[in-house]
Design a protein around this motif. Structure first.
Motif, PDB file in Angstrom:
ATOM      1  N   SER A 272      -3.150  11.173   1.032  1.00 26.62           N
ATOM      2  CA  SER A 272      -3.923  10.129   2.111  1.00 26.62           C
ATOM      3  C   SER A 272      -2.780   9.158   2.544  1.00 26.62           C
ATOM      4  O   SER A 272      -1.742  10.164   2.631  1.00 26.62           O
TER       5      SER A 272
ATOM      6  N   GLU B 234      -6.336   6.751   7.762  1.00 29.14           N
ATOM      7  CA  GLU B 234      -6.721   5.530   8.196  1.00 29.14           C
ATOM      8  C   GLU B 234      -4.942   5.887   9.434  1.00 29.14           C
ATOM      9  O   GLU B 234      -4.747   6.018   9.796  1.00 29.14           O
TER      10      GLU B 234
ATOM     11  N   ALA C 234       5.262   5.460   1.003  1.00 27.01           N
ATOM     12  CA  ALA C 234       4.993   6.555   1.532  1.00 27.01           C
ATOM     13  C   ALA C 234       5.646   7.748   0.925  1.00 27.01           C
ATOM     14  O   ALA C 234       6.573   7.793   1.084  1.00 27.01           O
TER      15      ALA C 234
ATOM     16  N   ASP D 225       0.624  -1.489   0.408  1.00 27.86           N
ATOM     17  CA  ASP D 225       0.135   0.091   0.034  1.00 27.86           C
ATOM     18  C   ASP D 225       1.312   1.520  -0.276  1.00 27.86           C
ATOM     19  O   ASP D 225       2.003   1.455   0.948  1.00 27.86           O
TER      20      ASP D 225
ATOM     21  N   SER E 198      -4.837  14.876   6.480  1.00 27.94           N
ATOM     22  CA  SER E 198      -6.469  14.198   5.333  1.00 27.94           C
ATOM     23  C   SER E 198      -7.441  15.238   5.133  1.00 27.94           C
ATOM     24  O   SER E 198      -7.806  14.785   4.208  1.00 27.94           O
TER      25      SER E 198
ATOM     26  N   LEU F  57      -2.222   7.377   6.570  1.00 31.29           N
ATOM     27  CA  LEU F  57      -1.826   5.940   7.618  1.00 31.29           C
ATOM     28  C   LEU F  57      -0.900   6.855   8.513  1.00 31.29           C
ATOM     29  O   LEU F  57       0.660   7.478   8.381  1.00 31.29           O
TER      30      LEU F  57
ATOM     31  N   TYR G 103       0.794   5.356   0.405  1.00 29.77           N
ATOM     32  CA  TYR G 103       0.907   6.556   1.413  1.00 29.77           C
ATOM     33  C   TYR G 103       0.874   7.782   0.772  1.00 29.77           C
ATOM     34  O   TYR G 103       2.226   7.840   0.209  1.00 29.77           O
ATOM     35  N   ASP G 104       0.234   9.181   0.604  1.00 27.73           N
ATOM     36  CA  ASP G 104       1.188  10.137   0.111  1.00 27.73           C
ATOM     37  C   ASP G 104       2.202  10.582   1.328  1.00 27.73           C
ATOM     38  O   ASP G 104       3.063  11.173   1.356  1.00 27.73           O
TER      39      ASP G 104
END
Length: 318
Positions: free
Chosen positions: A29, A74, A103, A3, A24, A31, A5-6
């Protein structure tokens, strides 16, 4: 497939959740990886947090998590063991269970560990009636007998500080260096007693601190004890990126370690920001939350600049 994420936020305290909320809401995105071991867990309440005065620490985190999730962020429970740069310029973050995520940027808000004096009873009472910060707990022990356990050259400074909240302050030298003549004069002028001799431990009755016991057996009644922990940044996993901690000083004395960063939280490793106690050991909860917001805004600006460069390059290649 990993996965991606930004932003991966490592640490889910006030700084981490504050940053995650900001990011957010910026439609990134996000986490948050949190080990579930907040520094202030032993404390009953948070203080000096405008609008949340007296909130239990766990309740504040639960509210923050709900807010972050409400904007699509998340949150997972886990411990990060390393972070590395990968070929496409992103970071690969590895967790203790072997899972990995990617990331574009990292926001590290892992806080610190309080290294406490090795005196029986101190660790067990920490955050309850063994205290450090008068702005956090001074009001709760106002006008009560408070003992300051010398453990650093700043002990006299601590005793004079706590004298603001109570007239009954006793400084226990505990084999530390004696105060200077000028310091003795200051302590005497403020009515602060100085007790020589080593401390054997703390006396507790019915789960309440009642006194400081010397090795001679003599007991001095107190209802709170003040110590000076060594603040050690939780940042070992950053070594894989070549990012080390530096010593932090106060009045010329080392008080702990932290990850060096500029005013926005940017570290010397491009793409890595820090916020909260991992960067500033003295930051209280409200300050840490604000630092998380500030770092997130700077981090988002950096991503916007990258997005723009990529967009221009894509337009030129068509």
């Amino acid at each position: 497939m990993e996965d991606s994420y930004d932003v991966v936020v490592v640490g889910g305290g006030a700084a981490g959740l504050g940053g995650a909320l900001t990011l957010s809401r910026a439609r990134r995105s996000v986490l948050v990886i949190d080990a579930g071991a907040p520094r202030n867990a032993p404390a009953g309440h948070i203080h000096n947090y405008l609008g949340r005065e007296g909130t239990p620490p766990g309740e504040l985190l639960a509210i923050g998590r709900e807010e972050v999730a409400g904007y699509g962020g998340e949150i997972v429970t886990g411990t990060v063991t390393s972070a590395d740069k990968v070929g496409d310029g992103q970071f690969r973050v590895t967790l203790e269970d072997g899972a990995t995520v990617r990331a574009r940027r990292l926001l590290v808000t892992t806080g610190l560990v309080d290294v406490l004096p090795d005196v029986p009873g101190v660790a067990e009472r920490w955050g309850r009636d063994v205290l450090h910060c008068p702005y956090c707990h001074g009001w709760e022990v106002r006008d009560q007998p408070v003992g300051v356990l010398a453990g650093s050259p700043l002990a006299v400074h601590q005793a004079l500080m706590w004298r603001q909240w109570t007239e009954n302050v006793t400084l226990f030298l505990n084999d530390a260096d004696e105060p200077t003549g000028e310091e003795y004069e200051q302590l005497a002028a403020r009515g602060i007693a100085v007790i020589d001799g080593g401390v054997a431990g703390l006396d507790v009755q019915d789960d309440r601190l009642t006194g400081v016991r010397l090795r001679t057996g003599q007991v001095f009644p107190v209802t709170a004890v003040v110590v000076a922990p060594l603040f050690r940044a939780r940042a070992d996993f950053l070594a894989s990126l070549g990012l080390d901690t530096t010593e932090m000083e106060m009045a010329g004395h080392v008080i702990g370690t932290a990850v060096a960063a500029d005013a926005t939280g940017a570290t010397e490793v491009p793409g890595v920001w820090v916020a909260g106690n991992v960067a500033d050991p003295k930051a209280q909860v409200i300050v840490a939350a604000g630092a998380g917001l500030s770092a997130a805004a700077a981090l988002n600006a950096d991503l916007i600049a990258e997005d723009t460069r990529l967009a221009v390059a894509g337009a030129l290649s068509r």
